[in-house]
Design a protein around this motif. Structure first.
Motif, PDB file in Angstrom:
ATOM      1  N   LEU A  29      90.773  50.180 -18.370  1.00  0.00           N
ATOM      2  CA  LEU A  29      92.022  50.582 -18.997  1.00  0.00           C
ATOM      3  C   LEU A  29      92.876  49.359 -19.285  1.00  0.00           C
ATOM      4  N   THR A  30      93.721  49.463 -20.299  1.00  0.00           N
ATOM      5  CA  THR A  30      94.655  48.394 -20.645  1.00  0.00           C
ATOM      6  C   THR A  30      96.082  48.884 -20.408  1.00  0.00           C
ATOM      7  N   LEU A  31      97.043  47.973 -20.529  1.00  0.00           N
ATOM      8  CA  LEU A  31      98.443  48.374 -20.394  1.00  0.00           C
ATOM      9  C   LEU A  31      98.828  49.401 -21.449  1.00  0.00           C
ATOM     10  N   ALA A  32      98.263  49.247 -22.644  1.00  0.00           N
ATOM     11  CA  ALA A  32      98.553  50.207 -23.711  1.00  0.00           C
ATOM     12  C   ALA A  32      98.054  51.603 -23.335  1.00  0.00           C
ATOM     13  N   ASP A  33      96.881  51.675 -22.705  1.00  0.00           N
ATOM     14  CA  ASP A  33      96.351  52.966 -22.278  1.00  0.00           C
ATOM     15  C   ASP A  33      97.278  53.638 -21.274  1.00  0.00           C
ATOM     16  N   LEU A  34      97.959  52.809 -20.468  1.00  0.00           N
ATOM     17  CA  LEU A  34      98.808  53.334 -19.401  1.00  0.00           C
ATOM     18  C   LEU A  34     100.264  53.479 -19.826  1.00  0.00           C
ATOM     19  N   GLY A  35     100.584  53.002 -21.011  1.00  0.00           N
ATOM     20  CA  GLY A  35     101.969  53.085 -21.483  1.00  0.00           C
ATOM     21  C   GLY A  35     102.902  52.148 -20.735  1.00  0.00           C
ATOM     22  N   VAL A  36     102.378  51.010 -20.269  1.00  0.00           N
ATOM     23  CA  VAL A  36     103.186  50.045 -19.516  1.00  0.00           C
ATOM     24  C   VAL A  36     103.674  48.945 -20.458  1.00  0.00           C
ATOM     25  N   ASP A  37     104.959  48.672 -20.422  1.00  0.00           N
ATOM     26  CA  ASP A  37     105.558  47.612 -21.229  1.00  0.00           C
ATOM     27  C   ASP A  37     105.133  46.264 -20.644  1.00  0.00           C
ATOM     28  N   ALA A  38     104.467  45.453 -21.442  1.00  0.00           N
ATOM     29  CA  ALA A  38     103.959  44.165 -20.968  1.00  0.00           C
ATOM     30  C   ALA A  38     105.067  43.235 -20.493  1.00  0.00           C
ATOM     31  N   SER A  39     106.289  43.420 -20.971  1.00  0.00           N
ATOM     32  CA  SER A  39     107.391  42.551 -20.556  1.00  0.00           C
ATOM     33  C   SER A  39     107.844  42.833 -19.136  1.00  0.00           C
ATOM     34  N   ARG A  40     107.376  43.943 -18.548  1.00  0.00           N
ATOM     35  CA  ARG A  40     107.799  44.313 -17.187  1.00  0.00           C
ATOM     36  C   ARG A  40     106.755  43.927 -16.143  1.00  0.00           C
ATOM     37  N   VAL A  41     105.676  43.329 -16.595  1.00  0.00           N
ATOM     38  CA  VAL A  41     104.639  42.874 -15.661  1.00  0.00           C
ATOM     39  C   VAL A  41     104.268  41.432 -16.027  1.00  0.00           C
ATOM     40  N   GLY A  42     103.285  40.875 -15.327  1.00  0.00           N
ATOM     41  CA  GLY A  42     102.898  39.506 -15.609  1.00  0.00           C
ATOM     42  C   GLY A  42     104.029  38.538 -15.280  1.00  0.00           C
ATOM     43  N   ALA A  43     103.909  37.318 -15.771  1.00  0.00           N
ATOM     44  CA  ALA A  43     104.935  36.302 -15.512  1.00  0.00           C
ATOM     45  C   ALA A  43     106.310  36.698 -16.057  1.00  0.00           C
TER      46      ALA A  43
END
Length: 264
Positions: free
Chosen positions: A208-222
């Motif tokens: 699964l990817t962040l898009a699959d989970l509906g997660v905003d990439a700006s709220r995770v990672g660095a």
């Protein structure tokens, strides 16, 4: 009963480690392994399912080699494996990782209800012990951390744990769904048999990817991390070491050294 077990692929803690130019742990040494305490979580989940009915899902977040952790879960007896793989997750702190895992659990719950989430008490690479309660908070379910014993009453839809404290033990109980983290006192993890290893090779790992989970990439990672490594240096070499060769009086000489340096 459907149980999700969160597992992590960690560097071998016995090997030499360093931070790369991005001030992240270099994880490409090829000697990674499943977090040892997560095997206790897998054992707890598999034992519960064996005693009644249900299935176990091994869930991980990480780069490509993190798939080895969920593959290990399949070898031990899990029925499903899910790997959240997305470059944007790199550099996540504990809260960012919890956010991704919680989203993945919600994704699985939407497909088929998840009754229980089990984790190890800590990751041996960081030893924060933050992740279990952070996931529970994001899922809005009870958290029962540091369980040395775990039982589930499927009819009453409750989970009960015993926790060993410094000078006492306490029993906690909560309604399902809930999250439990287990210690290494909870059980003795099994070893995968040849049959389990061969069967695991035939079970596909869902990616699964962040898009699959509906997660905003700006709220995770660095970008979403609440902590930042500003500087790191190699551990300095030991200096002024005193080596004592035992010729029969090593104990006396050691005691004198401790006294002279006011260490006792």
């Amino acid at each position: 009963m459907r149980i999700v077990v969160c597992v992590k692929h960690v560097p071998d803690i016995q090997s030499e480690r360093a931070l790369g130019p991005d001030r992240r742990v270099v994880r490409d040494g090829g000697d990674g392994t499943i977090n040892e305490l997560d095997e206790n979580a897998l054992e707890a989940a598999i034992a519960l399912v064996e005693a009644s009915e249900g299935s176990v899902v091994a869930l991980t977040v990480g780069p490509a080699d993190a798939a080895d952790a969920v593959r290990r879960g399949l070898q031990l007896g899990a029925q499903e494996a899910v790997h959240v793989l997305d470059d944007a997750i790199g550099g996540s702190d504990a809260i960012g990782t919890a956010r991704v895992l919680a989203a993945a659990i919600k994704h699985l719950d939407a497909q088929e209800p998840v009754d229980l989430v089990i984790t190890g008490m800590a990751g041996l690479d960081a030893l924060t012990s933050l992740l279990p309660t952070a996931i529970a908070e994001l899922l809005d379910v009870p958290a029962l951390p540091l369980a040395a014993e775990l039982t589930v009453d499927a009819d009453a839809r409750t989970v009960r744990v015993r926790r060993n404290l410094d000078h006492a033990s306490e029993v906690l109980e909560a309604a399902l769904p809930a999250l439990v983290s287990v210690t290494d006192q909870a059980n003795e993890p099994r070893y995968p048999g040849f049959k389990g290893i061969m069967a695991a090779r035939k079970i596909p790992i869902t990616t699964l990817t962040l898009a699959d989970l509906g997660v905003d990439a700006s709220r995770v990672g660095a970008p979403g991390a609440r902590t930042e490594v500003l500087e790191a240096a190699a551990r300095p070499a030991r200096e002024n070491r005193v080596l004592i060769n035992d010729t029969g009086d090593a104990g006396t000489r050691l005691a004198a050294y401790l006294v002279d340096n006011k260490l006792v």
